[in-house]
Design a protein around this motif. Structure first.
Motif, PDB file in Angstrom:
ATOM      1  N   GLY A   7      85.157 -58.729  62.109  1.00  0.00           N
ATOM      2  CA  GLY A   7      84.034 -59.411  62.723  1.00  0.00           C
ATOM      3  C   GLY A   7      83.644 -60.710  61.942  1.00  0.00           C
ATOM      4  N   LYS A   8      82.206 -61.084  62.231  1.00  0.00           N
ATOM      5  CA  LYS A   8      82.027 -62.288  61.679  1.00  0.00           C
ATOM      6  C   LYS A   8      82.091 -62.335  60.157  1.00  0.00           C
ATOM      7  CE  LYS A   8      77.966 -65.474  61.732  1.00  0.00           C
ATOM      8  NZ  LYS A   8      77.728 -65.685  60.131  1.00  0.00           N
ATOM      9  N   HIS A   9      81.497 -61.209  59.533  1.00  0.00           N
ATOM     10  CA  HIS A   9      81.814 -61.270  57.822  1.00  0.00           C
ATOM     11  C   HIS A   9      83.058 -61.449  57.429  1.00  0.00           C
ATOM     12  CE1 HIS A   9      77.398 -60.221  57.689  1.00  0.00           C
ATOM     13  NE2 HIS A   9      77.698 -59.140  58.030  1.00  0.00           N
TER      14      HIS A   9
ATOM     15  N   ARG B 174      85.700 -62.754  59.259  1.00  0.00           N
ATOM     16  CA  ARG B 174      86.032 -64.046  59.705  1.00  0.00           C
ATOM     17  C   ARG B 174      85.804 -65.162  59.022  1.00  0.00           C
ATOM     18  NH1 ARG B 174      85.157 -62.108  64.877  1.00  0.00           N
ATOM     19  NH2 ARG B 174      83.930 -63.572  65.067  1.00  0.00           N
ATOM     20  N   GLU B 175      84.329 -65.158  58.903  1.00  0.00           N
ATOM     21  CA  GLU B 175      83.636 -66.410  58.695  1.00  0.00           C
ATOM     22  C   GLU B 175      83.005 -66.356  57.156  1.00  0.00           C
ATOM     23  OE1 GLU B 175      81.072 -67.452  61.851  1.00  0.00           O
ATOM     24  OE2 GLU B 175      82.636 -67.140  63.302  1.00  0.00           O
ATOM     25  N   ASP B 176      82.171 -65.349  56.965  1.00  0.00           N
ATOM     26  CA  ASP B 176      81.338 -65.280  55.711  1.00  0.00           C
ATOM     27  C   ASP B 176      82.354 -65.186  54.543  1.00  0.00           C
ATOM     28  OD1 ASP B 176      79.256 -65.528  57.511  1.00  0.00           O
ATOM     29  OD2 ASP B 176      78.862 -63.462  57.405  1.00  0.00           O
TER      30      ASP B 176
END
Length: 129
Positions: free
Chosen positions: A84-86, A88-90
């Motif tokens: 998820g976002k964590h 993939r991005e964070d």
């Protein structure tokens, strides 16, 4: 922060098991169990747990401690099933910040745990047992 013993000359690679974090202290048990298994299999391994939020140490704190103990390479293993976002991005942003803060240390970001076919197969084996 836990003080780690110095990294041995032949074990200059350290592992950070990275997870989300929780206020519930029991939530950490499986993450710490993975670290224990690594230490049992390779007693001189430098391994620690780090968390995105709600728990200590943070990833920057863990990396600082490992680098101070002599790690020349740090493998960050995200213990996420989903990407998820964590993941993939964070996390990639955090790793880039670590690389800037520790230019003398190679910092590798491994795929999230859920991306490994071995883990998927193991979970299927457990469910079918």
């Amino acid at each position: 922060m836990t003080l780690l013993p110095p990294v041995s000359a032949h074990a200059c690679t350290a592992i950070v098991l990275f997870a989300h974090g929780s206020r519930d202290p029991l939530w950490r048990a499986p993450i710490e169990a993975v670290a224990t298994q690594i230490r049992l299999r390779q007693p001189d391994a430098q391994v620690c747990c780090a968390y995105l939020e709600l728990c200590a140490p943070s990833l920057p704190e863990a990396a600082l401690e490992l680098a101070a103990a002599g790690a020349r390479r740090i493998k960050v293993f995200p213990l996420f099933f989903g990407v998820g976002k964590h993941a993939r991005e964070d996390l990639p942003l955090l790793v880039e910040q670590l690389r800037a803060a520790h230019p003398d240390v190679v910092i590798d970001l491994l795929p999230a745990a859920g991306e490994y076919a071995q883990l998927t197969a193991l979970m299927a084996d457990i469910a079918l047992a």
